[in-house]
Design an enzyme around this catalytic site. Structure first.
Site, short mmCIF file in Angstrom:
data_model
loop_
_atom_site.label_atom_id
_atom_site.label_comp_id
_atom_site.label_asym_id
_atom_site.label_seq_id
_atom_site.Cartn_x
_atom_site.Cartn_y
_atom_site.Cartn_z
N CYS A 1 0.39 -3.23 -6.60
CA CYS A 1 0.83 -4.52 -6.08
C CYS A 1 -0.29 -5.56 -6.08
CB CYS A 1 1.39 -4.36 -4.68
SG CYS A 1 0.26 -3.52 -3.53
N GLU B 1 -1.86 1.08 6.61
CA GLU B 1 -2.44 -0.14 6.02
C GLU B 1 -2.37 -1.29 7.03
OE1 GLU B 1 -1.29 0.66 1.35
OE2 GLU B 1 0.15 -0.44 2.58
#
Length: 624
Positions: free
Chosen positions: A411, A315
């Protein structure tokens, strides 16, 4: 006191057609929907088990831990969202619900102040044994931020006291003193949270602890290298062990870092803390690093939408000008973190350019993350999406062509809602000499006697009317791309009118972004536009625009907000009459109509193809 500081949310009102829609959506729909998900009461949604984990940790239920090691943070960000809602819109029923959740957290807190359901339930006795992957300090950071926000909103100390006890536990555990752990978090977040706790309590040791975590990071010998050699260490995410220390920005001390590397959210949370500490401590080394890293992020590694993080591998950031459109990761949380960093950099240097970037990330990637229904969201934000390719090619497995009800790692959803309801902290700022208007939203703001009332239909319209009162001070009005217009006078209810340029325009990439050579994106005001299959048919990569194309504003397609603005233009489309995969016959370029919508509204009308960057037809004479 910082030279430029955010305003309290209780001193800001944000409303109007655009933001009123999102604020109402979150308050009346998303908050309740998130709570249902945290309790696993949403059909066909990914399992959360978050509340159940706390009940088990508190001894109120039987069972095993389920979810990500950082699952606790979902509840904390939900509570932060609730706090921002309560601060501006009191709601006794919602407050009672939040109080119950806070009491549950308190019941799960250990006698020494420690709170973490993963280690309490699944790995008792192994706390702090895997700082690299365990996320204990990350979860603690989100708890602290939520607790400070809830105390500000309600005046109740219960949650703040829980957070203080946990912070004290951490302070007793970490530091350079003999007998303390010399480690630091694998995922940064506690650092900006501790600064916020210091601001709320005045306790200097919390600021010092934040400074310790930043200054100790990346020192030699590397703590994570040593941690991995301990017999009690075991990898929680074995699939990430191939990544080097740049992934967690622990390859060198933060003050020495000059290149943006690694996991994008971790990096930007860390940069935010570095900016906080540079301001609070007058640390020039951290300030210099922030300046250089900010330039690297925003000038070489940021998408036109304000998305950051080019690859799904970790990521992460990759390197300057590597900005693929379809394979991009562009995590929603990363754009929230970019907004956090930009707000702090604006406070440090007074540069309106930082607010320009903040606005870009907000209106495009952050808002793209939530559906118009308020019950689905994006984790990844591509700049082009073909549902067929996404389904057929495993390289695109991280990309979703439609927003999801929930993720195993959720998240982003709570990060979006806490950001939108906390928008007042981004829209306005104050200094000893004046009031800053960084984002144009209908509503009002005050700083003591100083007051500004704003009426606007931005970002769809460019007219802004401000009524200003409160005596003599400077009014700093951001002019996108141009800096601040500074007006100073004895304000006594005076009216200021500004008109922002909302002309649609083509925006080109630096030619070092090789995937976009010969292409351009369309922007109008702060909004990036895109083409969707629902309006234009498939194979959007076949469309091409003349370099000097003119755009006509038009009503939005059915299913999109009535106040939004779509664009139409005359374009061309490549078509082919060849019969095989390869041919020596050039494709035809035929006239075609093209409709564009704001990027943040894509995928609200079902699964279909989408594209931001479009081919540009330019003659050689035009290119000279």
């Amino acid at each position: 006191m910082k030279a430029i500081r955010p305003l309290s949310l209780r001193d800001v009102v944000i409303d109007g057609a655009f933001w009123g829609r999102y604020i109402t959506l979150i308050r009346e729909k998303a908050i309740g929907y998130q709570w249902e998900n945290l309790n696993d009461r949403v059909q066909d949604a990914a399992r959360s088990h978050c509340i159940k984990n706390f009940e088990i940790a508190a001894g109120l239920a039987d069972g095993a831990f389920y979810g990500m090691v950082f699952q606790d943070s979902d509840l904390y960000k939900w509570l932060e969202t609730v706090a921002y809602s309560l601060e501006t819109h009191p709601d006794p029923a919602l407050e009672k619900l939040a109080d119950g959740a806070i009491a549950l957290i308190g019941s799960a807190q250990q006698p020494d102040g420690y709170v973490n359901t993963y280690y309490t339930i699944k790995e008792p006795g192994k706390r702090w044994s895997n700082l690299q992957q365990g996320h204990e300090l990350y979860c603690a950071g989100h708890m602290i931020e939520a607790a400070v926000a809830y105390f500000s909103a309600t005046g109740k100390r219960n949650f703040l006291d829980i957070a203080v006890r946990f912070a004290d536990c951490i302070d007793r555990t970490f530091g350079l003193d003999d007998g303390k752990c010399h480690g630091y978090p694998g995922h940064q977040e506690i650092e900006p949270a501790l600064v916020r706790l210091y601001e709320a309590t005045g306790e200097r040791r919390y600021l010092d602890l934040a400074a310790y975590f930043i200054r100790q990071r990346g020192m030699s010998p590397n703590y994570f290298d040593e941690e991995e050699q301990k017999p009690e260490y075991s990898a929680i995410f074995p699939q990430l062990t191939y990544l080097d220390r740049r992934y967690s920005q622990s390859h060198m001390p933060p003050a020495e870092q000059r290149d943006t590397v690694g996991h994008s959210v971790r990096a930007l949370y860390m940069y935010s803390a570095m900016a906080d500490l540079a301001s609070e401590l007058g640390d020039k080394a951290l300030l210099d690093a922030c300046d250089i890293l900010y330039e690297d992020v925003t000038r070489r590694q940021m998408y036109i939408t304000g998305a950051v993080g080019a690859t799904a591998e970790g990521e992460s950031f990759t390197g300057p000008y590597d900005l693929p459109n379809g394979l991009v990761y562009g995590e929603t949380c990363a754009s929230v973190a970019l907004m956090m960093f930009c707000r702090r950099m604006n406070a440090l240097n007074g540069s309106a350019a930082c607010a320009d970037v903040m606005e870009r990330a907000l209106y495009n990637t952050v808002l793209a993350g939530i559906s118009l229904s308020g019950t689905e969201f994006f984790y990844v934000n591509p700049l082009e999406a073909d549902p067929y390719t996404i389904a057929a090619n495993p390289g695109y497995r991280h990309v979703k062509p439609v927003r999801q009800k929930w993720f195993d790692c959720s998240c982003c959803y709570t990060n979006i809602t806490r950001t939108v309801l906390g928008l007042g902290r981004y829209a306005y700022a104050a200094s000893d000499d004046g009031l800053y208007v960084n984002l144009y939203c209908s509503g009002s703001a005050r700083d003591g006697a100083r007051r500004v009332e704003v009426t606007t239909d931005y970002p769809y319209g460019g007219e802004v009317t401000l009524k200003v009162s409160g005596g003599r001070f400077k009014l700093y009005l951001r002019k996108p791309g141009k800096g601040y217009e500074i007006l100073e006078r004895d304000w006594q209810g005076d009216i200021v009118k500004i008109k922002l340029d909302m002309s649609p325009r083509l925006v080109y990439c630096d030619t070092r972004v090789q995937s976009n050579i010969g292409k351009a994106a369309v922007m109008r005001g702060p909004l990036v536009y895109c083409a969707e299959q629902a309006d234009n048919g498939g194979n959007l990569g076949g469309y091409a625009l003349p370099a000097g194309t003119a755009f006509k504003e038009c009503p939005p397609p059915e299913g999109l907000p009535s106040e939004s603005v779509a664009l139409e233009t005359k374009a061309f489309r490549y078509t082919s009459n060849q019969t095989g995969l390869y041919s020596e016959t050039a494709p035809l370029l035929e006239p075609a109509a093209l409709k564009l919508i704001p990027y943040h509204l894509w995928a609200n009308r079902g699964e279909n193809e989408m594209r931001v960057y479009l081919n540009i037809v330019t003659s050689l004479s035009e290119g000279r």
